[in-house]
Design an enzyme around this catalytic site. Structure first.
Site, PDB file in Angstrom:
ATOM      1  N   CYS A  31      18.838  27.331 -18.147  1.00 18.84           N
ATOM      2  CA  CYS A  31      19.865  26.933 -19.702  1.00 18.84           C
ATOM      3  C   CYS A  31      20.916  27.719 -19.369  1.00 18.84           C
ATOM      4  O   CYS A  31      22.275  26.765 -19.380  1.00 18.84           O
ATOM      5  CB  CYS A  31      19.100  26.810 -20.613  1.00 18.84           C
ATOM      6  SG  CYS A  31      19.266  28.311 -21.514  1.00 18.84           S
ATOM      7  N   LYS A  71       4.050  27.358 -30.711  1.00 17.93           N
ATOM      8  CA  LYS A  71       3.647  26.105 -29.606  1.00 17.93           C
ATOM      9  C   LYS A  71       4.150  26.885 -28.023  1.00 17.93           C
ATOM     10  O   LYS A  71       5.750  26.079 -28.431  1.00 17.93           O
ATOM     11  CB  LYS A  71       3.325  24.883 -29.530  1.00 17.93           C
ATOM     12  CG  LYS A  71       2.601  24.025 -29.107  1.00 17.93           C
ATOM     13  CD  LYS A  71       3.354  22.293 -29.508  1.00 17.93           C
ATOM     14  CE  LYS A  71       4.657  22.448 -27.888  1.00 17.93           C
ATOM     15  NZ  LYS A  71       4.001  23.066 -26.760  1.00 17.93           N
ATOM     16  N   GLU A  77      17.881  24.677 -29.119  1.00 16.55           N
ATOM     17  CA  GLU A  77      18.957  25.706 -27.391  1.00 16.55           C
ATOM     18  C   GLU A  77      18.691  24.698 -26.815  1.00 16.55           C
ATOM     19  O   GLU A  77      17.179  24.723 -26.660  1.00 16.55           O
ATOM     20  CB  GLU A  77      18.071  26.914 -27.761  1.00 16.55           C
ATOM     21  CG  GLU A  77      18.933  27.659 -27.063  1.00 16.55           C
ATOM     22  CD  GLU A  77      19.118  28.168 -25.799  1.00 16.55           C
ATOM     23  OE1 GLU A  77      18.806  26.803 -24.437  1.00 16.55           O
ATOM     24  OE2 GLU A  77      17.088  28.958 -25.349  1.00 16.55           O
ATOM     25  N   GLU A 134      22.169  18.829 -15.661  1.00 18.46           N
ATOM     26  CA  GLU A 134      21.590  19.665 -15.724  1.00 18.46           C
ATOM     27  C   GLU A 134      20.784  19.889 -14.758  1.00 18.46           C
ATOM     28  O   GLU A 134      19.402  19.593 -14.679  1.00 18.46           O
ATOM     29  CB  GLU A 134      20.564  20.180 -16.641  1.00 18.46           C
ATOM     30  CG  GLU A 134      20.801  21.595 -17.212  1.00 18.46           C
ATOM     31  CD  GLU A 134      19.462  22.148 -17.858  1.00 18.46           C
ATOM     32  OE1 GLU A 134      19.974  23.460 -18.884  1.00 18.46           O
ATOM     33  OE2 GLU A 134      19.080  20.915 -18.775  1.00 18.46           O
TER      34      GLU A 134
END
Length: 466
Positions: free
Chosen positions: A284, A172, A247, A373
């Site tokens: 990331c 997906k 992750e 982040e």
């Protein structure tokens, strides 16, 4: 207006079938125009993809390793031949500059495929411990749920090691950037993989992603995305006690130790700014915290300002993925810290979701700038009073995904790297290694991806006593 790319069918069990879940419009964030329309799966089609993967699993798991290696190398060849097509698609759906689209977004995943095939050829699926034979066997059906920021790479690092291990996969892709995944399905088809080994079902996370995660016929879920959603994926997968690879977020630190030379300091700043701004700051592992000796912070600010000026929005610096992401990043462009470069305003293209590349200094290690982040081109410079203090600041985060270390005496690099609580550390700009494990400590995730470690992550271990 750019010609629309239309993908009206899903790839399930080796065939293209019309999607019954409606359509997904894909926007080019560099132009704010719709550049593609793709089919969306409904729940029944997700179930059909799972069933196809389940049916294909026994034969694929029993396929000899040399045959799997041969098919992976064929896949590498097909992708290499279509590299320009993939780069063009990623330029459209992500707004990536042309050089970045070809380099980061295509060449890096090609390297991952090549090294995964190499790892598979050498992988110890059977070992001996005293009177026991230890078997490593594929877990079964893997659901891969991927993010929008690396539309090909993040798919490859999940799908290719799983298939190498002998698992079958249902993918997906992110709804914001699904175009490269359709081209990848064609590449799997052209490479000659058996029907059902790879299946593609685009759709929303709340319906398709949740359905894949809950299914009793899915044995492992590999997810990349936010820590918040990762917690939800883990909780849902726990209902059927399936394994997860997560992750998640990152707030990586670039740690400059006190004894570095002027030349190495300059290199540290240059590489850190480049890494922080890579992909519009939407990675990331972005080195978004630059930790430097307090006595050299003035020079670091000068160097960072010079480097930031090289990243022209609409040129070297690409856009953010959406209007919503731009609005989120802009919240940090009026922070309570010393502004070195950028901030609100600046010369921006008339169209596209751009922000000005920004550098802050004298940043409080506990502030939102240093803890959140941001996922945009925003660098925070933090001052350390000693090397021990620098390590302490680096570890002051809920995340632990990536990092960098700058040290003059490389014989001591392992001592310092071992003290930084993160899944990977690059010393003095050492390059990416697609045979090394990738994954995080703390709330950056669970499990490891890429190469040998990506294969091992989707294997069960069986002991046979003889």
């Amino acid at each position: 207006m750019t010609d629309l790319i239309r993908e009206p069918a899903l790839y399930i069990d080796g065939a293209w079938i019309p999607g019954a879940g409606g359509e997904i419009e894909v926007e080019n964030p560099a132009t704010e125009e719709i550049c593609g329309v793709v089919a969306q799966a409904d729940g029944a089609e997700a179930d059909a993809a799972i069933a196809a993967a389940r049916a294909a699993f026994p034969a694929w798991a029993a396929t000899p390793v040399p045959d799997r290696v041969r098919l992976l190398r064929r896949l590498h060849h097909v992708l290499s031949e279509r590299a320009d097509v993939f780069a063009s698609l990623i330029q459209r759906e992500l707004g990536a500059p042309a050089k970045l689209a070809r380099g980061l977004h295509v060449q890096v995943p090609l390297g991952v495929i090549e090294k995964t095939a190499e790892a598979l050829a050498e992988f110890p699926f059977q070992t001996r411990r005293d009177h026991s034979i230890i078997l490593r066997e594929p877990v079964g059906v893997v659901a891969a749920i991927t993010p929008w920021n690396l539309p090909l790479h993040q798919v490859v690092v999940k799908v290719v090691p799983a298939i190498a291990a002998g698992c079958t996969v249902v993918l997906k892709p992110a709804t914001l950037t699904p175009l490269a995944a359709f081209e990848l399905a064609r590449a799997f088809d052209a490479a000659g993989f058996p029907s059902g080994v790879f299946n593609l079902v685009p759709g929303g996370g709340r319906e398709i992603g949740d359905r894949l995660t809950r299914s009793r016929d899915v044995d492992h879920v590999s997810f990349t995305g936010s820590t918040l959603v990762g917690r939800q994926v883990a909780a849902t997968a726990a209902e059927t006690v399936k394994g997860v690879t997560l992750e998640l977020g990152g707030k990586s630190a670039s740690v400059v130790l006190s004894n570095v030379s002027d030349d190495l300091l300059a290199k540290a700043v240059k590489v850190t700014v480049a890494n922080c701004y890579l992909n519009g700051g939407q990675t990331c592992t972005a080195l978004s915290r630059l930790i430097v000796p307090r006595g050299r912070i003035g020079r670091v600010e000068e160097l960072a300002e010079q480097e930031a000026a090289k990243y022209i929005p609409g040129g070297r610096l690409g856009p953010l993925i959406s209007a919503g992401q731009r609005k989120e990043v802009q919240r940090y462009l009026a922070a309570d810290a010393e502004l070195v470069a950028g901030g609100i305003g600046g010369q921006l293209p008339e169209r596209g979701y751009y922000v000005t590349p920004t550098v802050y200094s004298d940043v409080d290690p506990d502030s939102a700038l240093a803890q959140d982040e941001i996922f945009g081109p925003v660098l925070s410079i933090l001052a350390a009073d000693s090397d021990d203090h620098a390590i302490e600041i680096a570890n002051n985060s809920i995340y632990g995904l990536g990092g960098a270390l700058w040290i003059q005496d490389t014989d001591r690099a392992l001592d310092y790297a071992a003290r930084i609580r993160t899944g990977q550390i690059d010393v003095n700009a050492a390059p990416f290694n697609p045979r090394a494990p990738f994954g995080g400590y703390k709330q950056s995730g669970l499990g490891r991806e890429i190469g040998d470690y990506g294969i091992d992550d989707v294997l069960e271990v069986k002991a046979v006593q003889l």
